[in-house]
Enzyme design. Structure first.
Site, PDB file in Angstrom:
ATOM      1  N   TYR A 122      -1.255   0.813 -24.539  1.00 46.24           N
ATOM      2  CA  TYR A 122       0.088   0.222 -24.515  1.00 46.24           C
ATOM      3  C   TYR A 122       0.036  -1.286 -24.727  1.00 46.24           C
ATOM      4  CZ  TYR A 122       2.168   4.533 -22.748  1.00 46.24           C
ATOM      5  OH  TYR A 122       2.609   5.817 -22.603  1.00 46.24           O
ATOM      6  N   ARG A 145       3.850 -10.655  14.246  1.00 43.06           N
ATOM      7  CA  ARG A 145       4.231  -9.393  13.647  1.00 43.06           C
ATOM      8  C   ARG A 145       4.777  -8.557  14.799  1.00 43.06           C
ATOM      9  NH1 ARG A 145      -0.112  -6.143   9.988  1.00 43.06           N
ATOM     10  NH2 ARG A 145      -0.721  -5.521  12.076  1.00 43.06           N
ATOM     11  N   LYS A 204      -4.460   5.429  10.487  1.00 41.61           N
ATOM     12  CA  LYS A 204      -3.107   5.424   9.907  1.00 41.61           C
ATOM     13  C   LYS A 204      -3.173   5.601   8.391  1.00 41.61           C
ATOM     14  CE  LYS A 204      -3.621   0.464  10.055  1.00 41.61           C
ATOM     15  NZ  LYS A 204      -3.363  -0.762  10.792  1.00 41.61           N
ATOM     16  N   MET A 253      -0.598   5.758 -17.063  1.00 42.22           N
ATOM     17  CA  MET A 253      -0.319   6.626 -15.923  1.00 42.22           C
ATOM     18  C   MET A 253      -1.448   7.643 -15.713  1.00 42.22           C
ATOM     19  SD  MET A 253       2.893   9.180 -15.323  1.00 42.22           S
ATOM     20  CE  MET A 253       4.119   7.901 -15.439  1.00 42.22           C
TER      21      MET A 253
HETATM   22  C1  LIG Z   1      -4.608  -1.297  10.927  1.00 44.52           C
HETATM   23  C2  LIG Z   1      -4.902  -1.869  12.263  1.00 44.52           C
HETATM   24  C3  LIG Z   1      -6.223  -1.924  12.729  1.00 44.52           C
HETATM   25  C4  LIG Z   1      -7.421  -1.632  11.849  1.00 44.52           C
HETATM   26  O1  LIG Z   1      -7.640  -2.767  11.044  1.00 44.52           O
HETATM   27  P1  LIG Z   1      -8.815  -2.878   9.976  1.00 44.52           P
HETATM   28  O2  LIG Z   1      -8.702  -4.259   9.456  1.00 44.52           O
HETATM   29  O3  LIG Z   1      -8.552  -1.851   8.933  1.00 44.52           O
HETATM   30  O4  LIG Z   1     -10.102  -2.615  10.687  1.00 44.52           O
HETATM   31  C5  LIG Z   1      -6.419  -2.331  14.042  1.00 44.52           C
HETATM   32  N1  LIG Z   1      -5.382  -2.684  14.828  1.00 44.52           N
HETATM   33  C6  LIG Z   1      -4.111  -2.677  14.407  1.00 44.52           C
HETATM   34  C7  LIG Z   1      -3.018  -3.105  15.322  1.00 44.52           C
HETATM   35  C8  LIG Z   1      -3.828  -2.282  13.104  1.00 44.52           C
HETATM   36  O5  LIG Z   1      -2.561  -2.305  12.665  1.00 44.52           O
END
Ligand SMILES: *Cc1c(COP(=O)(O)O)cnc(C)c1O
Length: 348
Positions: free
Chosen positions: A244, A128, A33, A292
């Protein structure tokens, strides 16, 4: 080079994949992702496919569609957001497997999903996404469920009592679907021992060079190297300030390299005041605020510092977990915020 360069070492990625898979002893299904944690979902997934990965996880529908187009038919692509309202036709068209997170989503897939298999996400305590254990009981016997997953809230903390509690709930949940496979562990969970492996693990950050416990881990190969060229060298006298807000004041004569990478390239602004970069064989501190487009680095006494020389912001000498910690963030956030302004090159 005239701009920041992000080099992604696909051989290192492949080594991490094999290490994580062999540690778990079961199928490793990469989480790619957020554009493969900032390192290019399509490029890293193609390599992981060549290394034997057969299941990939993305968060968003559009990420799944792009990945399907890149990988073609064959691999399973799981969409963690699940069958949200209005998404079913697109999920089916791209042959994506949704992760069902609620009774509402379960009902939608049962009516619109044309009998295609799903993954069921059971919430085991993270609060979640996912159906509760009680809700899962109501879905028991649903033959479309080919995989049951859950996610650990504290997998990066081996001693945390939450892990054992989630494991116990997950065992109950998976028994409701005796023909389905099961998966619980992400990067951290892979190192909690064989009880947590089940049939499939879902590594993300440790594929991409981040330690499974949110600190640098020498079993994980660095994958991303972020370098940027020095634009200018200047000598600053005692009492002068840099950048800055005048946030850094030199207490002696200081030679400063102005480097062509700033927060718009993904150098966290929180890197001030603890940040450092690697140059000419040593870590050199960042001076003053991150701008930046640039940072200032202390190169006092370093004769190699000249315009055009490349400074390592992230890489084998400045591990992503170290750079993240110095900026008050995590490897996850640092990697996913690398910006497209840095040119990306995939090697290996
Ligand atoms: C992002 C995610 C993972 C991977 O997690 P890492 O800690 O990056 O290895 C696995 N399962 C779910 C449901 C996730 O959202």
């Amino acid at each position: 080079m005239t701009a920041a360069l992000l080099t992604i070492d696909l051989d290192a990625l492949a080594r991490n994949f094999r290490f994580l898979r062999d540690t778990a002893g079961v199928e490793a299904a990469p989480a790619v992702k957020a554009d493969g944690y900032g390192l290019g979902a399509l490029e890293v997934s193609r390599r992981l496919l060549a290394e034997g990965a057969r299941t990939f996880y993305v968060a968003r529908l559009a990420e799944g569609e792009a990945l399907r187009a890149a990988l073609g038919g064959g691999p399973v692509i799981q969409v963690l957001d699940g069958p949200t309202a209005g998404s079913v036709a697109r999920l089916l068209a791209a042959d994506l497997t949704p992760v069902v997170n609620s009774l509402e989503q379960a009902g939608r897939w049962r009516t619109e999903g044309r009998g295609r298999p799903v993954t069921l996400h059971v919430d085991t305590g993270m609060n979640r996404l996912g159906v509760t254990l009680a809700e899962a009981r109501g879905l028991a016997g649903w033959g479309g469920v080919e995989l049951v997953i859950s996610h650990l809230a504290c997998g990066q903390l081996p001693e945390h009592p939450m892990n054992g509690r989630q494991l116990a709930v997950f065992r109950e949940a998976r028994e409701l679907f005796p023909t389905a496979r099961a998966g619980l562990a992400s990067s951290g969970g892979i190192f909690l021992g064989p009880d947590y492996a089940f049939d499939q693990v879902r590594p993300g950050v440790s594929l991409f060079g981040g330690g499974p416990r949110d600190v640098a881990d020498d079993r994980i190969a660095p994958v991303a190297t972020l370098e940027a060229p020095i634009l200018q060298i200047r000598d600053v006298a005692a009492g002068e300030t840099i950048g800055y807000g005048g946030a850094f004041q030199a207490n002696g004569p200081t030679r400063v390299a102005i480097v062509a990478a700033g927060y718009a390239d993904g150098v966290p602004r929180g890197s001030h005041p603890a940040g450092a970069v690697w140059f000419d064989g040593a870590l050199r501190r960042m001076l003053g605020r991150v701008s930046m487009d640039m940072i200032a680095v202390d190169v006092t006494g370093c004769i190699a510092a000249r315009p055009g020389a490349m400074v390592e912001i992230l890489g084998a000498n400045r591990l992503v977990d170290e750079a993240a910690a110095a900026a008050g963030t995590t490897s996850y956030e640092l990697l996913t915020r690398l910006s497209p302004r840095a040119e990306r090159r995939w090697i290996g």
